[in-house]
Motif scaffolding. Structure first.
Motif, PDB file in Angstrom:
ATOM      1  N   GLY A  15     -53.045 102.140  34.141  1.00 19.77           N
ATOM      2  CA  GLY A  15     -53.545 101.878  32.798  1.00 19.77           C
ATOM      3  C   GLY A  15     -54.575 100.769  32.744  1.00 19.77           C
ATOM      4  N   ARG A  16     -54.708  99.995  33.827  1.00 16.82           N
ATOM      5  CA  ARG A  16     -55.679  98.904  33.861  1.00 16.82           C
ATOM      6  C   ARG A  16     -56.775  99.148  34.902  1.00 16.82           C
ATOM      7  N   PHE A  17     -56.417  99.800  36.006  1.00 11.63           N
ATOM      8  CA  PHE A  17     -57.368 100.070  37.083  1.00 11.63           C
ATOM      9  C   PHE A  17     -57.724 101.550  37.088  1.00 11.63           C
ATOM     10  N   THR A  18     -58.967 101.855  37.462  1.00 11.75           N
ATOM     11  CA  THR A  18     -59.421 103.234  37.570  1.00 11.75           C
ATOM     12  C   THR A  18     -60.172 103.418  38.883  1.00 11.75           C
ATOM     13  N   ILE A  19     -59.754 104.412  39.647  1.00 13.11           N
ATOM     14  CA  ILE A  19     -60.427 104.719  40.904  1.00 13.11           C
ATOM     15  C   ILE A  19     -61.295 105.949  40.693  1.00 13.11           C
ATOM     16  N   SER A  20     -62.504 105.925  41.264  1.00 16.53           N
ATOM     17  CA  SER A  20     -63.405 107.051  41.129  1.00 16.53           C
ATOM     18  C   SER A  20     -64.248 107.154  42.394  1.00 16.53           C
ATOM     19  N   ARG A  21     -64.984 108.260  42.529  1.00 19.46           N
ATOM     20  CA  ARG A  21     -65.773 108.475  43.734  1.00 19.46           C
ATOM     21  C   ARG A  21     -67.145 109.031  43.400  1.00 19.46           C
ATOM     22  N   ASP A  22     -68.082 108.797  44.304  1.00 20.02           N
ATOM     23  CA  ASP A  22     -69.420 109.306  44.180  1.00 20.02           C
ATOM     24  C   ASP A  22     -69.848 109.768  45.560  1.00 20.02           C
ATOM     25  N   SER A  23     -70.021 111.061  45.721  1.00 19.61           N
ATOM     26  CA  SER A  23     -70.415 111.587  47.031  1.00 19.61           C
ATOM     27  C   SER A  23     -71.758 112.279  46.961  1.00 19.61           C
ATOM     28  N   ALA A  24     -72.625 111.802  46.085  1.00 20.55           N
ATOM     29  CA  ALA A  24     -73.930 112.420  45.921  1.00 20.55           C
ATOM     30  C   ALA A  24     -74.801 112.251  47.169  1.00 20.55           C
ATOM     31  N   ASN A  25     -74.594 111.125  47.851  1.00 21.61           N
ATOM     32  CA  ASN A  25     -75.367 110.858  49.063  1.00 21.61           C
ATOM     33  C   ASN A  25     -74.534 111.167  50.300  1.00 21.61           C
ATOM     34  N   ALA A  26     -75.150 111.029  51.466  1.00 19.21           N
ATOM     35  CA  ALA A  26     -74.417 111.248  52.716  1.00 19.21           C
ATOM     36  C   ALA A  26     -73.259 110.271  52.829  1.00 19.21           C
ATOM     37  N   ASP A  27     -73.496 109.028  52.386  1.00 24.63           N
ATOM     38  CA  ASP A  27     -72.402 108.069  52.324  1.00 24.63           C
ATOM     39  C   ASP A  27     -71.520 108.414  51.134  1.00 24.63           C
ATOM     40  N   TYR A  28     -70.326 107.934  51.194  1.00 29.62           N
ATOM     41  CA  TYR A  28     -69.296 108.284  50.215  1.00 29.62           C
ATOM     42  C   TYR A  28     -68.829 106.977  49.611  1.00 29.62           C
ATOM     43  N   THR A  29     -69.032 106.834  48.316  1.00 31.29           N
ATOM     44  CA  THR A  29     -68.699 105.576  47.662  1.00 31.29           C
ATOM     45  C   THR A  29     -67.520 105.757  46.725  1.00 31.29           C
ATOM     46  N   VAL A  30     -66.574 104.864  46.839  1.00 31.54           N
ATOM     47  CA  VAL A  30     -65.404 104.865  45.959  1.00 31.54           C
ATOM     48  C   VAL A  30     -65.394 103.548  45.190  1.00 31.54           C
ATOM     49  N   TYR A  31     -65.141 103.644  43.909  1.00 30.47           N
ATOM     50  CA  TYR A  31     -65.100 102.461  43.043  1.00 30.47           C
ATOM     51  C   TYR A  31     -63.681 102.204  42.561  1.00 30.47           C
ATOM     52  N   LEU A  32     -63.378 100.929  42.381  1.00 33.34           N
ATOM     53  CA  LEU A  32     -62.122 100.544  41.744  1.00 33.34           C
ATOM     54  C   LEU A  32     -62.494  99.661  40.564  1.00 33.34           C
ATOM     55  N   GLU A  33     -62.444 100.234  39.372  1.00 32.09           N
ATOM     56  CA  GLU A  33     -62.713  99.494  38.154  1.00 32.09           C
ATOM     57  C   GLU A  33     -61.435  98.806  37.725  1.00 32.09           C
ATOM     58  N   MET A  34     -61.499  97.473  37.631  1.00 33.59           N
ATOM     59  CA  MET A  34     -60.299  96.696  37.305  1.00 33.59           C
ATOM     60  C   MET A  34     -60.509  95.994  35.970  1.00 33.59           C
ATOM     61  N   ASP A  35     -59.717  96.378  34.983  1.00 33.34           N
ATOM     62  CA  ASP A  35     -59.797  95.796  33.648  1.00 33.34           C
ATOM     63  C   ASP A  35     -58.519  95.036  33.324  1.00 33.34           C
ATOM     64  N   SER A  36     -58.594  94.230  32.291  1.00 32.66           N
ATOM     65  CA  SER A  36     -57.423  93.452  31.850  1.00 32.66           C
ATOM     66  C   SER A  36     -56.768  92.743  33.032  1.00 32.66           C
ATOM     67  N   LEU A  37     -57.568  92.089  33.816  1.00 29.25           N
ATOM     68  CA  LEU A  37     -57.059  91.441  35.018  1.00 29.25           C
ATOM     69  C   LEU A  37     -56.099  90.311  34.682  1.00 29.25           C
ATOM     70  N   ARG A  38     -55.128  90.150  35.561  1.00 25.23           N
ATOM     71  CA  ARG A  38     -54.083  89.135  35.397  1.00 25.23           C
ATOM     72  C   ARG A  38     -54.094  88.207  36.609  1.00 25.23           C
ATOM     73  N   PRO A  39     -53.588  87.003  36.469  1.00 23.94           N
ATOM     74  CA  PRO A  39     -53.532  86.109  37.627  1.00 23.94           C
ATOM     75  C   PRO A  39     -52.787  86.732  38.815  1.00 23.94           C
TER      76      PRO A  39
END
Length: 129
Positions: free
Chosen positions: A66-90
């Motif tokens: 509910g706070r983090f979202t993982i996604s991917r982008d494989s448009a290029n030869a390299d493969y990129t994965v993102y981790l969007e982190m919201d509402s971060l806590r200590p």
């Protein structure tokens, strides 16, 4: 030779956001599962999130759901994965690591760190209260 490079960490106040990136390069035509793990001082490495090569299968640790979202982008030869982190806590403060593994089935993921063969160098995330 597959290489994994993770980046995007930093210092943020509680409630803030960060986006981590993971670039998997040197891939062949195989499929790759990607996971994010983290390690805090004095604790063992723990699973955070994972995504399949197809992007269809995703899984999150309960502590980040509910706070983090993982996604991917494989448009290029390299493969990129993102981790969007919201509402971060200590308690999210940790060194975050991206990991990848060649898989046969495009929907395969794992929450177990020993499943993965290739690891990034880690990126530090610090959340201040």
């Amino acid at each position: 030779q597959v290489q994994v490079v993770d980046s995007g960490g930093g210092l943020v106040q509680a409630g803030g956001s960060l986006r981590l990136s993971c670039v998997v390069s040197g891939r062949t035509f195989s499929s790759y599962a990607v996971g994010w793990f983290r390690r805090s001082p004095g604790k063992e490495r723990e699973f955070v999130a994972a995504i399949s090569d197809s992007g269809i299968t995703r899984h999150y640790a309960e502590s980040v759901k509910g706070r983090f979202t993982i996604s991917r982008d494989s448009a290029n030869a390299d493969y990129t994965v993102y981790l969007e982190m919201d509402s971060l806590r200590p308690e999210d403060t940790a060194e975050y690591y991206c990991a990848s593994k060649e898989v046969v089935k495009v929907n395969t993921i794992s929450v177990v760190d020993t499943f993965y063969d290739y690891w990034g160098q880690g990126t530090q995330v610090t959340v201040s209260s």
